[in-house]
Motif scaffolding. Sequence first.
Motif, short mmCIF file in Angstrom:
data_model
loop_
_atom_site.label_atom_id
_atom_site.label_comp_id
_atom_site.label_asym_id
_atom_site.label_seq_id
_atom_site.Cartn_x
_atom_site.Cartn_y
_atom_site.Cartn_z
N MET A 140 27.72 31.59 29.41
CA MET A 140 28.64 32.88 29.57
C MET A 140 27.86 34.15 29.51
O MET A 140 26.77 34.38 28.35
CB MET A 140 29.76 32.80 28.34
CG MET A 140 30.54 33.84 28.41
SD MET A 140 31.64 34.16 27.26
CE MET A 140 30.74 34.59 25.57
N ARG A 141 27.98 35.13 30.17
CA ARG A 141 27.03 36.23 29.87
C ARG A 141 27.75 37.23 29.41
O ARG A 141 29.04 37.53 29.80
CB ARG A 141 26.51 36.67 31.38
CG ARG A 141 25.59 38.03 31.36
CD ARG A 141 25.21 38.55 32.73
NE ARG A 141 26.10 39.74 32.95
CZ ARG A 141 26.24 40.30 34.23
NH1 ARG A 141 25.85 39.58 35.04
NH2 ARG A 141 27.07 41.45 34.20
N TRP A 190 23.03 35.61 28.02
CA TRP A 190 23.72 34.12 28.52
C TRP A 190 23.49 33.33 27.39
O TRP A 190 22.41 32.75 26.72
CB TRP A 190 22.89 33.93 29.77
CG TRP A 190 22.85 34.85 30.94
CD1 TRP A 190 23.82 34.63 31.88
CD2 TRP A 190 22.26 35.91 31.21
NE1 TRP A 190 23.56 35.70 32.95
CE2 TRP A 190 22.44 36.31 32.39
CE3 TRP A 190 20.91 36.48 30.81
CZ2 TRP A 190 21.91 37.56 33.17
CZ3 TRP A 190 20.39 37.58 31.13
CH2 TRP A 190 20.78 37.81 32.35
N ASP A 249 26.59 26.44 25.91
CA ASP A 249 27.77 25.84 25.31
C ASP A 249 27.62 25.47 23.86
O ASP A 249 28.43 25.60 23.10
CB ASP A 249 28.29 24.82 26.21
CG ASP A 249 28.79 25.27 27.74
OD1 ASP A 249 29.18 26.26 27.61
OD2 ASP A 249 28.85 24.43 28.37
N ASP A 295 20.65 36.47 37.22
CA ASP A 295 22.06 35.54 36.73
C ASP A 295 21.94 34.18 36.97
O ASP A 295 22.38 33.14 36.13
CB ASP A 295 23.14 36.30 37.48
CG ASP A 295 24.67 36.03 36.77
OD1 ASP A 295 24.60 36.38 35.27
OD2 ASP A 295 25.34 35.59 37.22
N ASP A 296 21.65 33.61 38.08
CA ASP A 296 21.70 32.35 38.65
C ASP A 296 20.64 31.68 37.89
O ASP A 296 20.87 30.35 37.21
CB ASP A 296 21.34 32.09 40.19
CG ASP A 296 22.68 32.31 40.80
OD1 ASP A 296 23.83 32.64 40.32
OD2 ASP A 296 22.50 32.70 42.29
N ASN A 316 21.95 31.27 34.21
CA ASN A 316 22.91 30.31 34.14
C ASN A 316 22.36 28.89 34.17
O ASN A 316 22.91 27.98 33.45
CB ASN A 316 23.96 30.50 35.25
CG ASN A 316 25.14 31.68 34.75
OD1 ASN A 316 25.06 31.96 33.47
ND2 ASN A 316 25.18 32.47 35.80
N THR A 365 20.72 28.38 30.63
CA THR A 365 21.85 28.05 29.84
C THR A 365 22.36 26.43 29.84
O THR A 365 22.72 25.91 28.93
CB THR A 365 23.13 28.88 29.68
OG1 THR A 365 23.66 29.05 30.96
CG2 THR A 365 22.48 30.24 29.18
N SER A 366 22.70 26.07 31.02
CA SER A 366 23.04 24.61 31.37
C SER A 366 21.89 23.54 30.77
O SER A 366 22.34 22.67 30.47
CB SER A 366 23.22 24.38 32.79
OG SER A 366 21.87 24.17 33.48
#
Length: 166
Positions: A1-2, A20, A23, A44-45, A48, A51-52
Amino acid sequence: MRTDHYFDSHGAGKIHYCRWLPDGEPKAVLQIVHGIAEFVERYDDFANFLTSQGFLVVAEDHMGHGQSINGDGIQGYFHGGWFNAVADTYTLLTQTKAEYPEIPYILFGHSMGSFMARTILCKYPDAGILTDEPITSNKQLLEVLRSGNYELIRDENTRNKCIEDM
């Protein structure tokens, strides 16, 4: 989440930055330091994806870039010069490190951002990590991060096995 935030610039106006969050609890922080004529949302990509994989990612729009072009600001201009722009990037680093002092902190500079990251590491040797190999792609960066094949640069008195083995 950003999430999007701002802080006062060392040059002029406000600096926009993004965070970012993964979880769960982050295993490391990766700070993206973008190149000239770029902006943080461009990553952003990539952020993300990181972060995953459990990384907390932060990045700021340098003065004169993205949402850090203030008022009648000139695109690409660093008010007060290079070291003010570097100080802004270091501000984000110190704020984030203060919130997450126990996990590794990685500075990831692209193009001009790599020179900013190098300037920070020269001025503040405890600011980041050193890998034992050059990183030339996002895939290679992720492989190094997963392997744990890096060491924290702590201070001028800390011996670094990566450098000693060269």
